[in-house]
Design a protein around this motif. Sequence first.
Motif, mmCIF file in Angstrom:
data_model
loop_
_atom_site.group_PDB
_atom_site.id
_atom_site.type_symbol
_atom_site.label_atom_id
_atom_site.label_comp_id
_atom_site.label_asym_id
_atom_site.label_seq_id
_atom_site.Cartn_x
_atom_site.Cartn_y
_atom_site.Cartn_z
ATOM 1 N N ALA A 133 13.184 -25.299 -5.055
ATOM 2 C CA ALA A 133 14.633 -25.157 -4.919
ATOM 3 C C ALA A 133 15.218 -26.121 -3.902
ATOM 4 N N ALA A 134 14.400 -26.628 -2.969
ATOM 5 C CA ALA A 134 14.914 -27.522 -1.926
ATOM 6 C C ALA A 134 15.427 -28.841 -2.499
ATOM 7 N N GLU A 135 14.907 -29.259 -3.664
ATOM 8 C CA GLU A 135 15.418 -30.479 -4.285
ATOM 9 C C GLU A 135 16.864 -30.328 -4.725
ATOM 10 N N GLN A 136 17.272 -29.112 -5.062
ATOM 11 C CA GLN A 136 18.632 -28.863 -5.521
ATOM 12 C C GLN A 136 19.554 -28.371 -4.416
ATOM 13 N N LEU A 137 19.041 -27.518 -3.534
ATOM 14 C CA LEU A 137 19.877 -26.843 -2.541
ATOM 15 C C LEU A 137 19.790 -27.557 -1.200
ATOM 16 N N LYS A 138 20.284 -28.778 -1.177
ATOM 17 C CA LYS A 138 20.154 -29.618 0.016
ATOM 18 C C LYS A 138 21.054 -29.158 1.157
ATOM 19 N N GLU A 139 22.054 -28.318 0.855
ATOM 20 C CA GLU A 139 22.957 -27.829 1.897
ATOM 21 C C GLU A 139 22.392 -26.618 2.637
ATOM 22 N N ALA A 140 21.255 -26.102 2.207
ATOM 23 C CA ALA A 140 20.583 -25.046 2.972
ATOM 24 C C ALA A 140 20.046 -25.625 4.276
ATOM 25 N N LEU A 141 19.667 -24.753 5.196
ATOM 26 C CA LEU A 141 18.960 -25.217 6.390
ATOM 27 C C LEU A 141 17.497 -25.387 5.991
ATOM 28 N N LEU A 142 17.092 -26.623 5.766
ATOM 29 C CA LEU A 142 15.740 -26.900 5.289
ATOM 30 C C LEU A 142 14.774 -26.946 6.467
ATOM 31 N N VAL A 143 13.644 -26.257 6.303
ATOM 32 C CA VAL A 143 12.684 -26.148 7.398
ATOM 33 C C VAL A 143 11.279 -26.452 6.892
ATOM 34 N N ASN A 144 10.417 -26.797 7.842
ATOM 35 C CA ASN A 144 8.982 -26.903 7.608
ATOM 36 C C ASN A 144 8.354 -25.587 8.074
ATOM 37 N N PRO A 145 7.889 -24.727 7.172
ATOM 38 C CA PRO A 145 7.393 -23.409 7.596
ATOM 39 C C PRO A 145 6.173 -23.475 8.506
ATOM 40 N N TYR A 146 5.493 -24.616 8.527
ATOM 41 C CA TYR A 146 4.371 -24.773 9.447
ATOM 42 C C TYR A 146 4.847 -25.059 10.873
ATOM 43 N N ASP A 147 6.114 -25.423 11.033
ATOM 44 C CA ASP A 147 6.692 -25.751 12.329
ATOM 45 C C ASP A 147 7.354 -24.494 12.890
ATOM 46 N N THR A 148 6.623 -23.764 13.709
ATOM 47 C CA THR A 148 7.118 -22.490 14.223
ATOM 48 C C THR A 148 8.384 -22.666 15.046
ATOM 49 N N GLU A 149 8.387 -23.633 15.952
ATOM 50 C CA GLU A 149 9.553 -23.836 16.810
ATOM 51 C C GLU A 149 10.754 -24.321 16.014
ATOM 52 N N GLY A 150 10.514 -25.214 15.042
ATOM 53 C CA GLY A 150 11.618 -25.718 14.236
ATOM 54 C C GLY A 150 12.252 -24.634 13.383
ATOM 55 N N THR A 151 11.433 -23.747 12.819
ATOM 56 C CA THR A 151 11.970 -22.650 12.018
ATOM 57 C C THR A 151 12.713 -21.657 12.896
ATOM 58 N N ALA A 152 12.195 -21.390 14.091
ATOM 59 C CA ALA A 152 12.896 -20.503 15.030
ATOM 60 C C ALA A 152 14.262 -21.075 15.390
ATOM 61 N N ALA A 153 14.329 -22.377 15.588
ATOM 62 C CA ALA A 153 15.616 -23.013 15.908
ATOM 63 C C ALA A 153 16.588 -22.889 14.739
ATOM 64 N N ALA A 154 16.075 -22.993 13.506
ATOM 65 C CA ALA A 154 16.934 -22.843 12.321
ATOM 66 C C ALA A 154 17.465 -21.418 12.208
#
Length: 467
Positions: A392-413
């Motif tokens: 779905a990320a290819e279509q829904l580019k306006e979502a807050l896209l995250v790397n689920p392996y990146d704990t700190e980055g996902t927490a910030a999102a």
Amino acid sequence: MSRLVVVSNRIADPRQTAAGGLAVALAEVLNNTGGLWFGWSGKIVDDAEGDDVHMLQAGPVKLATVDLSHVDHDAFYLGYSNGVLWPVFHYRVDLADFDAGYINGYRRVNQLFARKLLPLLRPDDVIWVHDYHLIPLAAELRALGCTQQIGFFLHIPLPPPLMLAAIPGHDWLMRALFAYDLVGFQSQSDVDHFTKYVETEAHAQPLDGQRWRAFGRTVRAGAFPIGIDVDEFTGLTYASEAVEMYERMKREYSRRKLLVGVDRLDYSKGLPQRMRAFREFLTRHPELRSSATLIQIASPSRENVSAYTDLLRELETLCGSINGNFGELDWMPVRYIHRTVPRARLPGLYRASRVALVTPLRDGMNLVAKEFLAAQDEADPGVLVLSRFAGAAEQLKEALLVNPYDTEGTAAAIQLALQMPLEERRDRHQAMMRTVRQYDVHWWCESFLAALAEAQPEEKGTSWLRL
């Protein structure tokens, strides 16, 4: 109009579209053509042959099913389909059981399906085969003399060539795709993986960017991202069960913002990673702790498999740890639900939630993301936090896209989503809903079948030797 014949591992009554899934997608065209839906009955029997074809008339649609023996079910479904293909196609080669000899059962059931389906076919039928359980079905049908147009759609991701090459017999598996006239994938990245594989491993000749020739056959491939029936799901949002759920959630959490995750309990969904990111969010933002609650639904799935029981134990431990370390007498950070919630109630939960966490480690599409968007109040919509590894990320580019392996980055999102201003939430939601509406489930079905109609096989009389 040619009759549509749908083949999938499991079937559904297209009259019961509230069940979702393929029934919603295919009901209209099956009903219009007086179609046939063929698949496994869901029954496991002692008879090793499972010879009988069970027929049921569902309005204008015929439902045809066969039973499987215990041996065939264990090798075909539990063994090769879900013990080899599912983990490898979701990039978990470490969980694949390559040594158990399941491939013979996988071939045997595909041959059974071909033998039982062939007598039911008409000369001008259009056949649409679905998903990883039935990759070699067209080759088996061709070997029996089937010349009808056959398309295939893969609902799960296709991994890169080197990962595919880890499967013993991968060349046989991918060669079988050339027995189809059209092969559809969820995303362009899947098409790219297919292209690279067939050109490097199978030495296929590219013809025009959409067609490849090898093994005496020409196959067309493309991306056909599956959508939802927006009107059907919006209708569910305003139905009594969803409204009751919405009102109850708003009452119970009137002082808090809800985050929601709805997944099957599967290692591809990234549930432990999501919980670690939520724990990191709570650690970094103590001022927001009592104002946010995560409702995580993890529906049971294959709990007799060790990888799933390990996942269940890890997830329960993480949820308990988060609640024990951060919870108060009047607030628990995580509400973890390990059961299936009726689909009719989910739109109300989505609408009451400020944030949806859709963070799989790998997913073919993920329709929860689209359903969450369709359930929102356009005047005050929630925010979608979406893994970049979901189709779905290819279509829904306006979502807050995250790397689920990146704990700190996902927490910030998560923090950004909870504090996003109304105007930005509206703008993002409007842009994504335009995409969801344009590329809905009806577009998916119509565009695939139109492409299949254009993919006229060049070798109608060519024999296809069994692989």
